[in-house]
Each structure stands twice: as structure tokens, then as C-alpha cells.
Design a protein around this motif. Sequence first.
Motif, short mmCIF file in Angstrom:
data_model
loop_
_atom_site.label_atom_id
_atom_site.label_comp_id
_atom_site.label_asym_id
_atom_site.label_seq_id
_atom_site.Cartn_x
_atom_site.Cartn_y
_atom_site.Cartn_z
N ILE A 120 17.18 16.49 -17.61
CA ILE A 120 16.21 16.18 -18.62
C ILE A 120 16.75 16.76 -19.88
O ILE A 120 16.45 15.75 -20.79
CB ILE A 120 14.92 17.02 -18.22
N GLN A 121 17.29 17.89 -20.04
CA GLN A 121 17.73 18.17 -21.63
C GLN A 121 19.18 17.43 -21.71
O GLN A 121 19.47 17.36 -22.93
CB GLN A 121 18.10 19.61 -21.49
N ASP A 122 19.93 17.02 -20.86
CA ASP A 122 21.24 16.49 -21.07
C ASP A 122 21.26 14.84 -21.37
O ASP A 122 22.15 14.33 -21.72
CB ASP A 122 22.18 16.90 -19.95
N ILE A 123 20.06 14.13 -20.86
CA ILE A 123 20.20 12.70 -21.01
C ILE A 123 20.00 12.39 -22.29
O ILE A 123 19.70 13.20 -23.28
CB ILE A 123 19.08 12.23 -20.28
N PRO A 124 20.14 11.14 -22.80
CA PRO A 124 20.44 10.76 -24.37
C PRO A 124 19.05 10.68 -24.98
O PRO A 124 18.91 10.27 -26.07
CB PRO A 124 21.34 9.50 -24.45
N VAL A 125 17.80 10.31 -24.25
CA VAL A 125 16.63 9.89 -24.73
C VAL A 125 15.78 11.30 -24.60
O VAL A 125 15.88 11.95 -23.72
CB VAL A 125 16.08 8.79 -24.02
N PRO A 126 14.65 11.36 -25.28
CA PRO A 126 13.85 12.61 -25.57
C PRO A 126 12.93 12.37 -24.34
O PRO A 126 12.57 11.30 -23.70
CB PRO A 126 12.99 12.33 -26.76
N VAL A 127 12.50 13.53 -23.43
CA VAL A 127 11.53 13.55 -22.46
C VAL A 127 10.46 14.47 -22.72
O VAL A 127 10.32 15.56 -23.35
CB VAL A 127 12.39 14.22 -21.19
N ILE A 128 9.19 13.57 -22.68
CA ILE A 128 7.75 14.17 -23.22
C ILE A 128 7.12 14.57 -21.88
O ILE A 128 6.82 13.74 -21.06
CB ILE A 128 7.11 13.38 -23.96
N ALA A 129 6.46 16.00 -21.68
CA ALA A 129 5.68 16.27 -20.70
C ALA A 129 4.18 16.08 -21.22
O ALA A 129 3.86 16.49 -22.17
CB ALA A 129 5.83 17.67 -20.36
N MET A 130 3.41 15.35 -20.38
CA MET A 130 1.99 14.97 -20.84
C MET A 130 1.33 15.73 -19.73
O MET A 130 1.07 15.27 -18.49
CB MET A 130 1.87 13.42 -20.60
N VAL A 131 0.76 16.76 -20.02
CA VAL A 131 0.13 17.85 -19.26
C VAL A 131 -1.42 17.77 -19.26
O VAL A 131 -2.12 18.29 -20.35
CB VAL A 131 0.52 19.40 -19.63
N ASN A 132 -2.02 17.69 -18.05
CA ASN A 132 -3.66 17.76 -18.09
C ASN A 132 -3.91 18.61 -16.60
O ASN A 132 -4.10 18.08 -15.64
CB ASN A 132 -4.07 16.32 -17.90
N GLY A 133 -4.08 20.00 -16.99
CA GLY A 133 -4.39 20.49 -15.85
C GLY A 133 -3.42 21.75 -15.62
O GLY A 133 -2.82 22.53 -16.37
N VAL A 134 -3.16 22.22 -14.31
CA VAL A 134 -2.16 23.30 -13.92
C VAL A 134 -0.82 22.97 -13.98
O VAL A 134 -0.43 22.04 -13.35
CB VAL A 134 -2.75 23.96 -12.78
N ALA A 135 0.01 23.93 -14.44
CA ALA A 135 1.42 23.74 -14.24
C ALA A 135 2.02 25.22 -13.89
O ALA A 135 1.76 26.12 -14.78
CB ALA A 135 1.93 23.25 -15.50
N THR A 136 2.47 25.40 -12.81
CA THR A 136 2.50 26.78 -12.27
C THR A 136 4.07 26.76 -11.69
O THR A 136 4.37 25.71 -11.02
CB THR A 136 1.84 27.26 -11.12
N ALA A 137 4.83 27.73 -11.56
CA ALA A 137 6.14 27.94 -11.12
C ALA A 137 7.14 26.84 -11.68
O ALA A 137 7.20 26.87 -12.94
CB ALA A 137 5.94 28.17 -9.76
N ALA A 138 7.81 26.31 -10.68
CA ALA A 138 8.56 25.11 -11.06
C ALA A 138 7.92 24.11 -11.79
O ALA A 138 8.65 23.19 -12.69
CB ALA A 138 9.29 24.60 -9.68
#
Length: 292
Positions: A120-138
Motif C-alpha cells: 500500500i505504501q510502495d505503490i505509485p498511487v495514493p491509497v485512501i481508507a474510507m472507514v465507517n465503524g470499527v477498525a481493530t488490530a490488523a
Amino acid sequence: MNFSGFYRLSNLLKCNRRSLSISRRNVKSDSLTLRHQQNGIRRIILNNPKKRNTLSLPMLESLRENILTDLDSEDLRVIVISGQGPVFSSGHDLKELTSIQGPDYHSKVFQTCSEVMTLIQDIPVPVIAMVNGVATAAGCQLVASCDIAIATDKSTFATPGVNVGLFCSTPGVALGRAVPRKVAMEMLFTGRPISAQDALMHGLVSKVVREEQLEEETLAVARRVCESSRPVVALGKAAFNKQMSQSRDAAYASACAAMLENLELQDGQEGIRAFLEKRRPVWSNSPEKIHT
């Protein structure tokens, strides 16, 4: 990593797909991830809400495939990752981590997860997380690994592995690079969730919006990225990530080199000409340099 390194990386990853047995397939409604692309924006949706979008090994492999597919296409400008249902992702599937599976399988799970996060960090395009709810651990690790994260005000974030006897060591890599050290350590040691507003305050997410605004706000950011030159954005992403791990003086040296490389791009000169001529730039979106 310079801009040309991005393309070497993507070519290497294409070769690795064969050895990792990643096969292309048509997107189906029962796929673990759904992929849709339009106007430069690729939407990848974690699609296992009944299991809280756990990052099982099959889910991670599916996510990796959907990131890698046509990665070098000029039509791909930005990736948006979201989750189906009330949970963005609850992290690893603990059923995969029992002693029955064995250390070889466990190693493959963590190795694949690390590959996805660094990809995700190495590819040439930006990556956006669209988060609605719980995000835990991994799942929290996935948010922390993205370049931009936009969340609803009801979202929460946690690294609760310590509570089930499995410390969130790998999520801590991404978390510790996204928030201050003491904030990360409190999250890791206590497992307690933080609110979206606290996540914003500490830098885990970029913006907090109401649930009904989430898609509109996320796509507005994505569309803004699409207005810029793909190779310029790619070079900028690589340069920023490189200098963040360097000392101040080394960071300025690598950033200066990136600026010079940027000026050699066709789109680098086109943007400057357009500004001086008071017109909108016409991007070639080509990585070609003006002196080659």
C-alpha cells in the motif's frame, strides 16, 4: 525509492503474483473483496461482513490481487479501501492462528499481511481508507498503512490483541509510525479503543465526517488526486516516504534530488508552463523525461 523504482517494484510484484498463486478472476458478489474502477478511482471493498471483514489469509490475498491488478495503467490514479457492513475490519481471523494450523501457516498469514501493508505504501498511487465503524488490530493496521484515512464520527480504532494473549506487534509497526509513541503504547498495552476524534487528534486519520458525508468526502479527495499528474504524484509519494525515515540533512538531500527529478518530467515542465501562461495544465501522465 525514486520514481523509476516504483515501476521496478510493480514489475517485480507482477512476477511475484505467479509464485504466490494469485489468479485473476471476475468480481462476484460473494468475493471476499469487490473491485470497481471508474474515472481513475479504484474502489476495493472488504466484503465479508458476517465475519467482521477479518483479514484472513484468503482476504489478504484477494486484497493484494485487487491492488496489483493493472497497477501500471495510466487509468488508475487512486485506490479507496472500505468495508461492507458496520465493521471496517476486525483484524486477523483468530481461527487461523490456533496451534492446529501450525507455525508454517501462521508465518504465511503474517508475511502476507506485512506484504499487503508495505505494498500500500510502495505503490505509485495514493491509497485512501474510507472507514465507517470499527477498525481493530490488523484492521487498524490497514488504516494506519494507508496514505489518507477518512472516517465517520462513530468509528473507533483499537489494537486489543493483548486482551486475548496475542500482542499486536505487527499492527504496532504501522500504528507507531502514524501516531505519537506514547499514544501507540497506550493503545497496545491496554487494548482500549479510541474515538474517531481522538484518532484525528493523534494523526491516525486525516478527517472525520458524519456517516452520510463519508462517501462524498472521500470521493472528493480521490477526485482531487485524479486532477494531478500521475507520475508527479507517484514521485511525490515515493520521495515523502523515503525522507520520513531519514535524518534531517539526508531528508533534504533526497528531497532536493526528487525536486530535480520532478523538473525532468514532461508533466513537471507542463505544469510550470501552464502556470506562467495562466491556463490549465494538460497532463501527459507519462513518466518520460524531457531530455530522453
